[in-house]
Design a protein around this motif. Structure first.
Motif, short mmCIF file in Angstrom:
data_model
loop_
_atom_site.label_atom_id
_atom_site.label_comp_id
_atom_site.label_asym_id
_atom_site.label_seq_id
_atom_site.Cartn_x
_atom_site.Cartn_y
_atom_site.Cartn_z
N GLY A 140 0.79 -1.23 0.00
CA GLY A 140 0.00 0.00 0.00
C GLY A 140 0.82 1.27 0.00
O GLY A 140 0.26 2.37 0.00
N ILE A 141 2.17 1.17 -0.03
CA ILE A 141 2.97 2.40 0.11
C ILE A 141 3.10 3.20 -1.17
O ILE A 141 3.32 4.39 -1.13
CB ILE A 141 4.38 2.13 0.69
CG1 ILE A 141 5.20 1.20 -0.22
CG2 ILE A 141 4.27 1.58 2.10
CD1 ILE A 141 6.63 0.98 0.25
N GLY A 142 3.00 2.58 -2.35
CA GLY A 142 3.15 3.34 -3.58
C GLY A 142 4.55 3.86 -3.78
O GLY A 142 5.51 3.38 -3.17
N TYR A 143 4.67 4.88 -4.65
CA TYR A 143 5.99 5.38 -5.03
C TYR A 143 6.13 6.88 -4.76
O TYR A 143 6.83 7.58 -5.47
CB TYR A 143 6.28 5.10 -6.51
CG TYR A 143 7.48 4.23 -6.76
CD1 TYR A 143 8.65 4.39 -6.02
CD2 TYR A 143 7.47 3.24 -7.74
CE1 TYR A 143 9.76 3.59 -6.25
CE2 TYR A 143 8.58 2.45 -7.98
CZ TYR A 143 9.72 2.63 -7.23
OH TYR A 143 10.83 1.84 -7.46
N GLY A 144 5.44 7.40 -3.71
CA GLY A 144 5.60 8.82 -3.44
C GLY A 144 5.10 9.22 -2.08
O GLY A 144 4.23 8.57 -1.52
N PRO A 145 5.64 10.33 -1.52
CA PRO A 145 5.21 10.77 -0.19
C PRO A 145 3.78 11.29 -0.22
O PRO A 145 3.35 11.90 -1.19
CB PRO A 145 6.20 11.90 0.13
CG PRO A 145 6.67 12.38 -1.20
CD PRO A 145 6.65 11.20 -2.11
N GLU A 146 3.06 11.01 0.86
CA GLU A 146 1.67 11.45 0.99
C GLU A 146 0.84 11.08 -0.23
O GLU A 146 0.04 11.85 -0.75
CB GLU A 146 1.62 12.96 1.26
CG GLU A 146 2.28 13.31 2.58
CD GLU A 146 2.44 14.80 2.79
OE1 GLU A 146 2.93 15.17 3.85
OE2 GLU A 146 2.06 15.58 1.90
N ARG A 177 -2.07 3.52 0.59
CA ARG A 177 -3.09 3.73 -0.43
C ARG A 177 -4.26 2.75 -0.28
O ARG A 177 -5.35 2.99 -0.80
CB ARG A 177 -2.49 3.51 -1.83
CG ARG A 177 -1.56 4.60 -2.29
CD ARG A 177 -2.38 5.72 -2.96
NE ARG A 177 -1.49 6.55 -3.75
CZ ARG A 177 -1.31 6.43 -5.06
NH1 ARG A 177 -1.96 5.51 -5.74
NH2 ARG A 177 -0.47 7.22 -5.68
N PHE A 178 -3.99 1.61 0.34
CA PHE A 178 -5.02 0.58 0.50
C PHE A 178 -4.60 -0.34 1.64
O PHE A 178 -3.46 -0.28 2.12
CB PHE A 178 -5.22 -0.23 -0.80
CG PHE A 178 -3.94 -0.72 -1.43
CD1 PHE A 178 -3.30 -1.87 -0.96
CD2 PHE A 178 -3.37 -0.04 -2.50
CE1 PHE A 178 -2.12 -2.32 -1.54
CE2 PHE A 178 -2.19 -0.48 -3.09
CZ PHE A 178 -1.56 -1.63 -2.60
N GLN A 179 -5.53 -1.16 2.08
CA GLN A 179 -5.22 -2.10 3.15
C GLN A 179 -4.15 -3.10 2.67
O GLN A 179 -4.24 -3.61 1.55
CB GLN A 179 -6.48 -2.85 3.59
CG GLN A 179 -7.51 -1.99 4.30
CD GLN A 179 -7.04 -1.54 5.70
OE1 GLN A 179 -6.07 -2.04 6.25
NE2 GLN A 179 -7.78 -0.58 6.27
N PRO A 180 -3.14 -3.38 3.50
CA PRO A 180 -2.05 -4.26 3.07
C PRO A 180 -2.56 -5.60 2.55
O PRO A 180 -3.48 -6.20 3.11
CB PRO A 180 -1.23 -4.46 4.36
CG PRO A 180 -1.49 -3.23 5.16
CD PRO A 180 -2.91 -2.84 4.86
N GLY A 181 -1.97 -6.02 1.42
CA GLY A 181 -2.28 -7.33 0.85
C GLY A 181 -3.50 -7.39 -0.03
O GLY A 181 -3.85 -8.47 -0.52
N LEU A 318 -5.59 -6.87 -9.75
CA LEU A 318 -5.27 -6.26 -8.46
C LEU A 318 -4.59 -4.91 -8.57
O LEU A 318 -4.50 -4.18 -7.59
CB LEU A 318 -4.36 -7.21 -7.67
CG LEU A 318 -5.07 -8.48 -7.16
CD1 LEU A 318 -4.05 -9.49 -6.68
CD2 LEU A 318 -6.03 -8.15 -6.05
N ALA A 319 -4.07 -4.56 -9.76
CA ALA A 319 -3.37 -3.28 -9.90
C ALA A 319 -4.35 -2.13 -9.77
O ALA A 319 -5.48 -2.19 -10.26
CB ALA A 319 -2.67 -3.21 -11.26
N LEU A 320 -3.93 -1.06 -9.10
CA LEU A 320 -4.77 0.13 -8.99
C LEU A 320 -4.98 0.74 -10.37
O LEU A 320 -4.10 0.65 -11.23
CB LEU A 320 -4.10 1.17 -8.08
CG LEU A 320 -4.14 0.97 -6.57
CD1 LEU A 320 -3.77 2.27 -5.88
CD2 LEU A 320 -5.49 0.49 -6.07
N PRO A 321 -6.10 1.40 -10.60
CA PRO A 321 -6.30 2.10 -11.87
C PRO A 321 -5.15 3.06 -12.14
O PRO A 321 -4.64 3.71 -11.23
CB PRO A 321 -7.62 2.86 -11.65
CG PRO A 321 -8.32 2.11 -10.58
CD PRO A 321 -7.25 1.53 -9.71
N MET A 322 -4.73 3.12 -13.38
CA MET A 322 -3.61 3.96 -13.81
C MET A 322 -2.28 3.47 -13.21
O MET A 322 -1.28 4.15 -13.27
CB MET A 322 -3.81 5.44 -13.44
CG MET A 322 -5.07 6.06 -14.03
SD MET A 322 -5.11 5.96 -15.84
CE MET A 322 -3.81 7.10 -16.26
#
Length: 404
Positions: A140-146, A177-181, A318-322
């Motif tokens: 859920g961490i993604g690639y950027g702060p906040e 960004r989302f619940q882990p897993g 499972l990938a987030l949109p975009m």
């Protein structure tokens, strides 16, 4: 270094392999879509094909040579994964251990969830992110702060502030960004994994890589920067402008890769030769051992090459949109630090189920097909990845050249 090529010993048809050169020259080099490239094909432990094309530095009219040094970007990730899994083999962790055991800032993480009214709300994570989550981009961490995505190639300011310790701690303060897993999102997970290597081993990440992977595998030209003596071999990196013309993005003589970085970027920081990366994937294809030196066990590689997505799911589901990655999502599961093919019918691309694959931001790519004892490495320097489907085209060409 000279590469000895023997297509017959590799069970490959040399005439059919010649189509690779025709394809690259007619479709990409001739029209100026890329400056240069390199392709290596290994099968049955034998080098069946190794060819260099075009220029490593168009502005200085320097050709691609066997010893050209390339930016691997995200092809660093599987190397980080193998490094961490060598510590798994020492009993240092289990995949479902929470990251906060080693990075305390990851305790009590929060999740930014969509609100029914169209906004968002912050809620507690249902469970702590685990080592498996960071290795599979499902934390859920993604690639950027906040929750702001970064262009990792150009946003050097943010990355320049951190080393692995401070980056790992900083990420612990971001809302997920989302619940882990529950979803897949390309992320700083492999930088977190690199920090876990440091904490567990008590060594700097680059030093651990050198002693446990690079020296045993003979990867003499691999590192996080290009030493002064080797700058003459360093490729230029290109992008495309709005008119689809090739433009210089990173000049080797002015590149930030000339200096040792503060951040030993486990997600994308390594540079090296095709020959070095080929030694890494040869080890993967050979069950964790190369030239009598074992780096990791066959069973640990089986664990890395299994699909760890929930319910044996697809990245596409499972990938987030975009969302983005370095391979196509359709028919691909995800193992530990790289995608895993669910087979040619699922992906729509020739190959084998269980193939391990990934790529890098500058359009580099590799795959390892253990069923065919096959490993393929493609190097070029064109940002961003996904501009052209080099991997799909190369797969058609390489599998079309199998002779047995």
């Amino acid at each position: 270094m000279h590469m000895k090529v023997d297509a017959d010993a590799a069970g490959l048809d040399a005439t059919r392999l010649g189509r690779i050169a025709e394809h690259l020259e007619q479709r990409y080099l001739g029209p100026g879509k890329i400056a240069g490239a390199q392709v290596a094909v290994l099968r049955h432990g034998e080098l069946g094909y190794f060819e260099s094309f075009g220029q490593r530095d168009r502005e200085r009219d320097q050709p691609v040579t066997e010893d050209t040094i390339w930016r691997w970007y995200s092809m660093t990730k599987p190397i980080t994964g193998v490094a961490l899994m060598t510590l798994y083999e020492r009993g240092m962790f289990q995949l479902d251990d929470p990251v906060h055991r080693w990075i305390p800032e990851w305790r009590d993480m929060q999740v930014r969830e969509p609100d029914p009214d169209g906004g968002s709300r912050i809620v507690p994570a249902h469970r702590p992110p685990t080592v498996r989550d960071v290795l599979t981009h499902t934390s859920g961490i993604g690639y950027g702060p906040e929750n702001r995505d970064l262009d990792l190639v150009t946003d050097r300011g943010f990355l320049g502030e951190h080393d692995l310790e401070s980056l790992g701690a900083a990420i612990g303060g971001w809302p997920l960004r989302f619940q882990p897993g529950t979803k897949w999102l390309y992320s700083f997970g492999m930088d977190v994994a690199a920090r876990l290597v440091e904490v567990m081993s008590g060594m700097r990440f680059d030093e651990y890589l050198r002693t446990e992977l690079f020296e045993p595998l003979g990867m003499a030209d691999t590192g996080f920067f290009v030493p002064e003596d080797d700058l003459g071999r360093f490729a230029a990196c290109y992008g495309r402008n709005s008119r689809k013309e090739l433009v210089l993005v990173d000049d080797p003589e002015r590149s930030s890769y000339r200096r040792e970085p503060k951040l030993l970027n486990g997600g994308g920081g390594l540079v090296g030769t095709t020959g070095d990366y080929l030694r890494f994937v040869a080890m993967l294809a050979n069950g964790g051992e190369l030239d009598g030196r074992r780096v990791i066990s066959r069973k640990t590689l089986e664990l890395m090459g299994s699909n760890h997505l929930p319910g044996d799911g697809d990245m596409a589901d499972l990938a987030l949109p975009m969302g983005y990655g370095e391979v196509g999502f359709s028919g691909a599961g995800f193992g530990l630090t790289m995608a895993v093919s669910k087979g040619p019918a699922a992906t729509g691309v020739v190959g084998s189920a269980g193939e391990m694959m990934w790529g890098g931001a500058a359009s580099t790519t590799f795959w390892v097909d253990r069923a065919e004892e096959l490993a393929v490495v493609f190097m070029t320097q064109l940002l961003p990845s996904g501009t052209f489907d080099f991997r799909g085209q190369l797969k058609a060409l390489v599998y079309g050249a199998l002779a047995d």
